[in-house]
Scaffold this motif. Structure first.
Motif, short mmCIF file in Angstrom:
data_model
loop_
_atom_site.label_atom_id
_atom_site.label_comp_id
_atom_site.label_asym_id
_atom_site.label_seq_id
_atom_site.Cartn_x
_atom_site.Cartn_y
_atom_site.Cartn_z
N SER A 86 0.78 -1.13 -0.07
CA SER A 86 0.17 -0.18 0.04
C SER A 86 0.74 1.36 0.11
CB SER A 86 -0.95 0.08 1.36
OG SER A 86 -1.69 1.17 1.33
N LYS A 87 0.39 2.08 -0.67
CA LYS A 87 1.58 3.53 -0.87
C LYS A 87 1.16 4.38 0.26
CE LYS A 87 1.86 3.21 -5.83
NZ LYS A 87 1.61 3.94 -7.30
N TYR A 88 -0.07 4.36 0.92
CA TYR A 88 -0.33 5.16 2.20
C TYR A 88 -1.05 4.52 3.10
CZ TYR A 88 -1.58 9.18 4.82
OH TYR A 88 -1.72 10.09 5.93
N GLU A 89 -0.63 4.51 4.28
CA GLU A 89 -1.12 3.90 5.60
C GLU A 89 -0.65 4.58 6.79
OE1 GLU A 89 -2.95 0.95 5.80
OE2 GLU A 89 -2.99 0.53 3.92
N GLY A 90 -1.66 4.90 7.68
CA GLY A 90 -1.69 5.37 8.88
C GLY A 90 -0.79 4.52 9.77
N PHE A 91 -1.00 3.25 9.63
CA PHE A 91 -0.25 2.38 10.71
C PHE A 91 0.12 1.11 9.49
CE2 PHE A 91 0.45 -1.37 13.21
CZ PHE A 91 1.42 -0.75 14.39
N GLY A 92 -0.98 0.07 9.56
CA GLY A 92 -0.88 -1.22 8.77
C GLY A 92 -0.67 -2.33 9.51
#
Length: 373
Positions: free
Chosen positions: A284-290
């Motif tokens: 994923s290119k953008y995650e607040g955490f993951g």
């Protein structure tokens, strides 16, 4: 003194990342403990579609009062309640209002300056991922995220990356934001799990998760490793927006029989698929955490993650970090997951200590209680 907890956003028993974060906190806090004695009543705002006490695993307490609100599952009715009606519920005395999402009554402090507002903002995805919301919903969510961060006395987020992102976009001081990492108290680190011939990804099936590049990289892996054509790619998660284009990609590449879309699975089924996988793929290119790479580490599995946003912070040196657009490199890293990841596995235990459940729960509690000072 009252503590309001706003859960009207949650209208399904199928929780995603935001819901799981709060469930793991709520189910591990004893509101009967003396440190919570400052609150005479804890009012939980809920819609009528779920049993929020059961859904979030609250421990029994005579202090808890659940207020079930009709119609708020409708987006417009919810806005009217939160922004017009709710502030007047907080007119008298001193009230603490907490929301695990940016949905707070923005004018509550205007009506009563004694009120304390605390919100959790996991990320600033509305500003980073196009087409996730309808036009008007996108405008509202962006506005609410910024104003919630600005108006709140404290903002809780789940990574140092998100902390910097929120501060920059909302133009607020970093000192206003506190990090409480995601954690998984129900899992323990286990080693020696069997490995079966498949890779796994856990995410909502939608374009914003970069699933297309993960599928293309997997296809290249199959072409470069003819002796490993028995490997499959399993994608777990509910279907989001514009998912048909992702499914069509597997057909056009001729690997429809190699890529399995499992949909939403209960935790035990999802965990078994992670436990026996060759590893996690999460570009994923953008995650607040993951959360998925963290889950994988508990099963002693290595993740391939993007070199963007919070993901390097989550895996540290216990994961394989790469450019999310480099599908050739992904093919090589998938082979690495099979051949030898012992050096990465040796670092998992130390990385997991960063997300110790007791520490994160203690940090969350301290933020709420210290706000009264």
């Amino acid at each position: 003194m009252k503590l309001y907890i706003n859960l009207i956003n949650f209208n399904s028993n199928k929780l995603a990342g935001v819901g799981y974060f709060f469930k793991r906190i709520a189910s591990n806090i004893d509101l009967n403990d003396s440190q919570w004695s400052v609150f005479d009543e804890i009012v939980i705002l809920s819609n009528t579609k779920v049993d929020c006490l059961e859904l979030f695993g609250f421990k029994k307490s005579e202090k808890i009062k659940v207020v079930k609100l009709p119609l708020v599952h409708n987006f417009l009715f919810r806005i009217v309640f939160e922004q017009v009606i709710l502030p007047f519920w907080m007119l008298k005395g001193k009230t603490v209002f907490y929301s695990p999402t940016p949905s707070i009554p923005l004018f509550a402090k205007v009506i009563n300056s004694k009120n304390i507002l605390i919100t959790t903002i996991h990320d600033m995805i509305p500003f980073k991922v196009k087409n996730k919301y309808s036009f008007f919903r996108s405008i509202y969510v962006k506005l609410l995220s910024i104003k919630s961060a600005q108006v709140s006395d404290k903002v809780i987020t789940v990574s140092e990356f998100s902390k910097k992102d929120i501060a920059e976009i909302a133009k607020i001081n970093l000192s206003k934001i506190e990090v409480v990492y995601n954690f998984i108290p129900e899992l323990k680190h286990t080693v020696g799990n069997e490995t079966k011939p498949y890779f796994v990804t856990v995410c909502t099936i939608e374009p914003g998760k970069n699933i297309e590049n993960m599928i293309i990289g997997f296809n290249k892996f199959l072409k470069e490793n003819e002796n490993l054509v028995n490997y499959r790619y399993i994608i777990i998660g509910q279907f989001g927006w514009n998912y048909n284009s992702i499914i069509s990609l597997t057909q056009s590449l001729g690997i429809k029989d190699k890529v399995e879309f499992k949909g939403y699975l209960i935790d035990s089924e999802k965990n078994d698929l992670i436990r026996y996988s060759a590893g996690m793929v999460y570009l994923s290119k953008y995650e607040g955490f993951g959360i998925p790479p963290l889950e994988a580490m508990y099963f002693d599995k290595i993740s391939i993650v993007s070199n963007t946003s919070s993901l390097p912070e989550v895996v540290g040196n216990a994961g394989i970090i790469q450019d999310p657009d480099d599908t050739d490199l992904l093919a090589k890293n998938l082979r690495l997951l099979i051949d030898d990841v012992s050096i990465y596995k040796s670092r998992i235990e130390r990385q997991l200590n960063k997300f110790n459940p007791e520490i994160q729960i203690s940090n969350f509690t301290a933020i709420l209680l210290n706000s009264l000072r």
